[in-house]
Design a protein around this motif. Structure first.
Motif, PDB file in Angstrom:
ATOM      1  N   SER A 138      70.360   4.784 -10.208  1.00  0.00           N
ATOM      2  CA  SER A 138      70.398   3.884 -11.353  1.00  0.00           C
ATOM      3  C   SER A 138      70.094   2.452 -10.943  1.00  0.00           C
ATOM      4  O   SER A 138      69.257   1.779 -11.554  1.00  0.00           O
ATOM      5  N   ARG A 139      70.759   1.985  -9.924  1.00  0.00           N
ATOM      6  CA  ARG A 139      70.535   0.605  -9.489  1.00  0.00           C
ATOM      7  C   ARG A 139      69.125   0.399  -8.941  1.00  0.00           C
ATOM      8  O   ARG A 139      68.512  -0.639  -9.180  1.00  0.00           O
ATOM      9  N   THR A 140      68.632   1.355  -8.199  1.00  0.00           N
ATOM     10  CA  THR A 140      67.355   1.186  -7.524  1.00  0.00           C
ATOM     11  C   THR A 140      66.161   1.373  -8.457  1.00  0.00           C
ATOM     12  O   THR A 140      65.179   0.634  -8.368  1.00  0.00           O
ATOM     13  N   PHE A 141      66.245   2.333  -9.354  1.00  0.00           N
ATOM     14  CA  PHE A 141      65.063   2.699 -10.128  1.00  0.00           C
ATOM     15  C   PHE A 141      65.156   2.406 -11.622  1.00  0.00           C
ATOM     16  O   PHE A 141      64.211   2.667 -12.354  1.00  0.00           O
ATOM     17  N   ARG A 142      66.279   1.891 -12.104  1.00  0.00           N
ATOM     18  CA  ARG A 142      66.404   1.701 -13.552  1.00  0.00           C
ATOM     19  C   ARG A 142      66.834   0.305 -13.969  1.00  0.00           C
ATOM     20  O   ARG A 142      66.796  -0.004 -15.137  1.00  0.00           O
ATOM     21  N   LYS A 143      67.287  -0.508 -13.073  1.00  0.00           N
ATOM     22  CA  LYS A 143      67.818  -1.811 -13.478  1.00  0.00           C
ATOM     23  C   LYS A 143      66.973  -2.930 -12.850  1.00  0.00           C
ATOM     24  O   LYS A 143      67.383  -3.597 -11.897  1.00  0.00           O
ATOM     25  N   ASP A 144      65.793  -3.137 -13.416  1.00  0.00           N
ATOM     26  CA  ASP A 144      64.850  -4.100 -12.858  1.00  0.00           C
ATOM     27  C   ASP A 144      65.375  -5.534 -12.882  1.00  0.00           C
ATOM     28  O   ASP A 144      65.172  -6.290 -11.937  1.00  0.00           O
ATOM     29  N   ALA A 145      66.062  -5.921 -13.957  1.00  0.00           N
ATOM     30  CA  ALA A 145      66.592  -7.287 -14.050  1.00  0.00           C
ATOM     31  C   ALA A 145      67.634  -7.528 -12.957  1.00  0.00           C
ATOM     32  O   ALA A 145      67.663  -8.601 -12.340  1.00  0.00           O
TER      33      ALA A 145
END
Length: 180
Positions: free
Chosen positions: A38-45
């Motif tokens: 989730s942190r690496t691939f989904r939360k660009d901001a």
């Protein structure tokens, strides 16, 4: 009349217990694999804020390191209770009621529970019936490269086992079998 603090996997229980000896520390555990993905691939901001210059691999390593460090430093025995994120997804009503009991709330308003469950239901959020106040990712899902997926599984194996998340390895193996 209670204050809720999200440690964001930064501080352990010692800090909070020193600030308030009567505080209650509850771990919301989630499969470490899912946290890293989730942190690496989904939360660009969030990535732009935390590691704007990092390559994909450097950012993946940072997230693996942070999740490993938090769960290694903070064992379940450090907490008054451990609740699993997946329990809220599978049976949110029961998980929420159990959490309320843990924090000492005995009288539970069924109507309020139903309202909370409705408001945070994934399908209601995705259909626009409810505002996304649940931090639900609604963007386009990126495919996790196979080598990175294997790296995550391998490097998080110890903490995943510590928390009882060993089933994912079987799922990955079954996926590979069915792909062939």
């Amino acid at each position: 009349d209670k204050i809720i603090i999200n440690s964001a996997h930064v501080l352990g229980t010692d800090f909070y217990k020193k600030c308030d000896m009567k505080c209650m520390c509850i771990m919301l555990a989630r499969d470490p694999f899912d946290i890293v993905v989730s942190r690496t691939f989904r939360k660009d901001a969030y990535r732009k804020y935390v590691a704007p210059e990092a390559t994909d691999l450097e950012y993946l390593d940072l997230n693996i390191f942070r999740v490993n460090r938090f769960y290694t430093r903070n064992s379940e025995k450090d907490f008054n209770a451990v609740v699993k994120y997946e329990d809220f997804i599978q049976n949110g009503d029961v998980a929420f009621r159990d959490l309320l009991k843990v924090i000492g709330i005995q009288e539970i308003n069924d109507g309020l529970i139903e309202e909370i469950m409705y408001k945070h239901d994934k399908n209601n959020i995705l259909s626009g019936k409810s505002k996304n106040s649940a931090n639900l990712f609604t963007g386009k899902r990126k495919k996790v490269p196979e080598l990175m997926r294997e790296k995550i599984i391998h490097e998080l194996d110890d903490v995943r086992r510590l928390l009882g998340y060993v089933w994912l390895i079987l799922v990955v193996l079954l996926e590979k079998i069915y792909e062939k």
